[in-house]
Write an enzyme that holds these catalytic residues in place. Structure first.
Site, PDB file in Angstrom:
ATOM      1  N   ASN A 243      -0.685 -22.611  -5.280  1.00  0.00           N
ATOM      2  CA  ASN A 243      -0.433 -21.268  -4.736  1.00  0.00           C
ATOM      3  C   ASN A 243       1.069 -21.180  -4.499  1.00  0.00           C
ATOM      4  OD1 ASN A 243      -0.326 -18.903  -3.170  1.00  0.00           O
ATOM      5  ND2 ASN A 243      -0.871 -20.001  -1.304  1.00  0.00           N
ATOM      6  N   GLY A 244       1.725 -20.231  -5.156  1.00  0.00           N
ATOM      7  CA  GLY A 244       3.172 -20.085  -4.970  1.00  0.00           C
ATOM      8  C   GLY A 244       3.863 -19.788  -6.282  1.00  0.00           C
TER       9      GLY A 244
ATOM     10  N   GLU B 217      -7.077   9.696   9.403  1.00  0.00           N
ATOM     11  CA  GLU B 217      -8.133   8.918   8.746  1.00  0.00           C
ATOM     12  C   GLU B 217      -8.725   7.823   9.622  1.00  0.00           C
ATOM     13  OE1 GLU B 217      -6.829   6.899   5.171  1.00  0.00           O
ATOM     14  OE2 GLU B 217      -4.897   6.468   6.066  1.00  0.00           O
TER      15      GLU B 217
ATOM     16  N   CYS C  46      -2.524 -16.649  -3.869  1.00  0.00           N
ATOM     17  CA  CYS C  46      -3.722 -17.277  -4.435  1.00  0.00           C
ATOM     18  C   CYS C  46      -4.388 -18.086  -3.321  1.00  0.00           C
ATOM     19  CB  CYS C  46      -3.369 -18.251  -5.551  1.00  0.00           C
ATOM     20  SG  CYS C  46      -2.423 -17.510  -6.879  1.00  0.00           S
TER      21      CYS C  46
ATOM     22  N   ARG D 207      -7.469 -13.401  -1.049  1.00  0.00           N
ATOM     23  CA  ARG D 207      -6.116 -13.784  -1.444  1.00  0.00           C
ATOM     24  C   ARG D 207      -5.817 -13.479  -2.914  1.00  0.00           C
ATOM     25  NH1 ARG D 207      -3.719 -16.972   2.238  1.00  0.00           N
ATOM     26  NH2 ARG D 207      -2.235 -17.705   0.680  1.00  0.00           N
TER      27      ARG D 207
ATOM     28  N   HIS E  60       8.050  28.569  11.112  1.00  0.00           N
ATOM     29  CA  HIS E  60       7.372  29.515  10.228  1.00  0.00           C
ATOM     30  C   HIS E  60       5.859  29.496  10.429  1.00  0.00           C
ATOM     31  CE1 HIS E  60      11.096  30.412   8.171  1.00  0.00           C
ATOM     32  NE2 HIS E  60      11.332  29.104   8.072  1.00  0.00           N
TER      33      HIS E  60
ATOM     34  N   LYS F  69      -2.317   8.909   8.452  1.00  0.00           N
ATOM     35  CA  LYS F  69      -2.793   7.681   9.105  1.00  0.00           C
ATOM     36  C   LYS F  69      -3.586   8.022  10.360  1.00  0.00           C
ATOM     37  CE  LYS F  69      -2.540   5.327   6.632  1.00  0.00           C
ATOM     38  NZ  LYS F  69      -1.918   5.419   5.352  1.00  0.00           N
TER      39      LYS F  69
ATOM     40  N   LYS G 152     -12.010   1.978  -0.002  1.00  0.00           N
ATOM     41  CA  LYS G 152     -10.698   1.446  -0.365  1.00  0.00           C
ATOM     42  C   LYS G 152     -10.260   1.906  -1.749  1.00  0.00           C
ATOM     43  CE  LYS G 152      -7.049  -0.854   0.450  1.00  0.00           C
ATOM     44  NZ  LYS G 152      -6.133  -0.087   1.317  1.00  0.00           N
TER      45      LYS G 152
ATOM     46  N   GLU H 280       2.715  11.152   5.886  1.00  0.00           N
ATOM     47  CA  GLU H 280       1.988   9.882   5.886  1.00  0.00           C
ATOM     48  C   GLU H 280       1.546   9.516   7.310  1.00  0.00           C
ATOM     49  OE1 GLU H 280       0.533   8.045   3.892  1.00  0.00           O
ATOM     50  OE2 GLU H 280       0.460   6.039   4.744  1.00  0.00           O
TER      51      GLU H 280
ATOM     52  N   TRP I   2      -4.188 -14.800  -7.775  1.00  0.00           N
ATOM     53  CA  TRP I   2      -3.522 -13.510  -7.821  1.00  0.00           C
ATOM     54  C   TRP I   2      -2.312 -13.735  -8.713  1.00  0.00           C
ATOM     55  CZ3 TRP I   2       1.004 -10.966  -5.942  1.00  0.00           C
ATOM     56  CH2 TRP I   2       0.880  -9.571  -5.888  1.00  0.00           C
TER      57      TRP I   2
END
Ligand code: F6R
Length: 614
Positions: A100-101, A494, A2, A27, A510, A491, A609, A487, A74
């Site tokens: 925050n926490g 992109e 947060c 955040r 093959h 990366k 995103k 993956e 958050w």
């Protein structure tokens, strides 16, 4: 995660707090809120983003004030709604707090306070804390700073807080342990922020409050700092800020992507927090706990997702089949939604998504539900559409991922899949207590092993320099690391726009082997227990065709080290956990190549995103 903001001085506190919240919105943005005092306490909060708060505040409260605190949330404890939004007020209506926490022992404290007659409106740990402070203040008859100090000495957890008392609105008390808190010092005014961005426009003088410290901030009078544990007065360092706003928003990293790569140890700690209980030898995952029978009796699991989340699903396939012996299929959500998938009773569909808004995944979930599947969501964004569409689910707690290329989302998704598979495997009696405990211990060590993998950053940058001008690149892996090869290739594609393909190492002969020549580098994941000899043979086949090898190997490896053109070591762990480590050098390699090629790493062309269209 947060963001907290505060101001006390002669300026308009509302403007400063709101602008600060805008800057801290990265955040978390589940809810936001503000508390201002000017002859009366005015609190305004809302589910959703700061701009929504601005509209609501303008309509509902007086914006004139010289003292204020604000919060962008958050959610951790309690769903994101107006009640759970901060600031939170104590029972006597006098104290107001932003936090925050996580207060880990909040349930015990809450019960004690309930016994003493306190009542609670929200589900938050923060409301417990503000009432504990009030209780201490009243029973001990002490000033706010002392009450905060005494209350915090009873608390287990992490916090950065700002609290003030409407009966004495000339000071804000702040404290921190485990969560960041910066204090800006102006002329007869004080600023508070989770980072320095809320007050960069006003002052360059900053105090970073240290772990376990309390500060009593006053505008025209002396400000005091002391240790929570022993009352001793401290004189904190006042530092001068030289950084630009844009740099600080990225936490000192050049790009969000690099920052997020480096955040992975913490992201995984956050994902494991409260779930992996090493000393008790248990995993707590309420989404699974509440539906354990469904999982233990499942005939089949279908995992759906897109892009990186689909790759995490592929790792999940290997994990679930090994640890919980449930047949798994992994489907691109975009394909699943347009097929006529066969869903039988007792089938489970797991949807994986960082953003929780990916249109294909959402549509595939809806189809699965129509066909009678139990749909379980693994998601990073609290309250997103995919979390609402799921029958049950679990959060990854990676924190906001701003870089378009997904990094910490991937490793936290895999972490959640391990927790799920282990819990189900144990409940089904597939794995013994010994094996289970060994996994828990190893999983618990992953964050520090990632930290070690990150320490090879400079070496990886040098390797990137050698291969950045290639136009094609091959990624090979086997078993648990085949999806990591996919993956790694994604990366690179992109963010650097270099064509790359991921393959299971044995498939090379093959077809893809036809591409190998001196201009085509191959990244090979050759972990010690991952079909090692066979992968070594693949490496030799590539080298006899003049291909360059960048090998990801386990510490202590001798053979591949000798034959590879470049190698990067990862610490040893159980083979099935290696994807969490082998991924790290591949992320860094793509990052450095893209930077060297001058690409926009955080916002690669043609991408977004959150993909909310088909
Ligand atoms: C790749 C990337 C995308 C996402 C995909 C799914 O780095 O970020 O491939 O993984 O668009 O997004 P979520 O996980 O938000 O559903």
């Amino acid at each position: 995660m947060c963001g907290i903001v505060g101001y006390i001085g002669d300026k308009n506190a509302y403007e400063i707090v709101i602008n600060g919240l805008r800057r801290l919105e990265y955040r978390g943005y589940d809810s936001s809120g503000i508390a201002l005092y000017n002859s009366e306490l005015n609190v305004c909060k809302t589910k959703g983003k700061v701009e929504k708060l601005v509209k609501k505040a303008k309509k509902n409260i007086s914006l004139e004030a010289n003292i204020g605190i604000g919060h962008t949330r958050w959610a951790t404890h309690g769903e994101p709604n107006n009640v759970n939004a901060h600031p939170l007020i104590s029972n006597n209506g006098s104290l107001v707090i932003v936090h925050n926490g996580i207060i880990e022992n909040y349930a015990t404290i809450k019960n004690e306070l309930i016994d003493k007659g306190y009542n609670f409106k929200s589900e938050t740990d923060t409301e417990v804390l503000v009432n504990l402070i009030e209780y201490v203040q009243e029973t001990e008859n002490v000033k706010l700073g002392k009450a905060v100090q005494l209350a915090l000495s009873q608390v287990v957890g992490a916090y950065a807080i700002a609290v003030f008392d409407k009966k004495k609105p000339d000071e804000i008390v702040v404290a921190r342990l485990g969560s960041p808190l910066a204090i800006g010092i102006g002329e007869s005014e004080m600023f508070i922020g989770s980072d320095v961005t809320p007050f960069l426009d006003f002052t360059r003088k900053v105090i970073y409050l240290d772990e376990g410290q309390v500060g009593v901030l006053r505008n025209h009078k002396e400000t005091k700092f002391y240790e929570i544990s022993n009352d001793s007065i401290i004189s904190p360092n006042i530092e001068t800020l030289e950084l630009e706003l844009s740099e600080i928003e990225k936490g000192g990293f050049d790009h969000f992507m690099l920052k997020e790569i480096h955040e992975q140890p913490k992201a995984i700690i956050d994902t494991l927090r409260g779930r992996l209980k090493l000393n008790k030898g248990i995993i707590k995952l309420s989404g699974i706990d509440n539906n354990l029978n469904k999982f233990t009796s499942a005939n089949k699991i279908t995992i759906i997702g897109c892009g990186t989340s689909w790759h995490a699903g592929l790792v999940g396939e290997y994990i679930f089949e090994k640890i919980s012996r449930i047949p798994v299929e992994v489907e691109y959500a975009s394909e699943f939604r347009y097929r006529d998938p066969i869903i039988n009773p007792n089938d489970i569909v797991i949807a994986i998504s960082q953003s929780g808004e990916t249109a294909d995944t959402l549509a595939a979930m809806k189809l699965a539900k129509e066909k009678g599947a139990f749909v379980f969501g693994i998601c990073n964004v609290v309250g997103s559409s995919i979390t609402r569409e799921s029958n049950s689910g679990t959060y990854t707690h990676a924190g906001p991922e701003i870089g378009v290329a997904s990094t910490k989302a991937f490793t936290t998704q895999i972490t959640v899949l391990y927790l799920m598979a282990l819990k189900i495997g144990k409940a089904k009696g597939i794995i013994s207590n010994n094996v289970f405990n060994k996994y828990l211990a190893e999983l618990n060590l992953i964050p520090e092993k990632i930290e070690k993998s990150l320490s090879f950053n400079n070496k990886i940058e040098e390797i990137a320099d050698q291969i950045k001008d290639s136009t094609n690149c091959l990624y090979l892996g086997r078993g648990f690391n085949f999806p990591v090869a996919l993956e790694g290739a994604l990366k690179l594609k992109e963010i650097s726009y270099i064509h790359a393909e991921g393959y299971p190492a044995a498939e090379m002969k093959h077809g893809p082997i036809a591409l190998i020549d001196e201009n085509m580098p191959t990244v090979v994941i050759a972990t010690a227990k991952g079909h090692y000899e066979k992968v070594v043979s693949n490496i030799r086949e590539i080298q006899s065709r003049k291909g360059k090898i960048i090998a990801i190997i386990t510490e202590g490896d001798k053979d591949v080290k000798e034959i590879a053109d470049y190698y990067i070591e990862i610490p040893e762990t159980i083979e099935s956990l290696t994807p969490l480590l082998t991924t790290i050098p591949l992320q860094l390699l793509s990052y450095h190549i893209a930077v060297k090629l001058g690409k926009n790493v955080d916002q690669p062309r043609n991408l977004a995103k959150s993909v909310t269209v088909e």
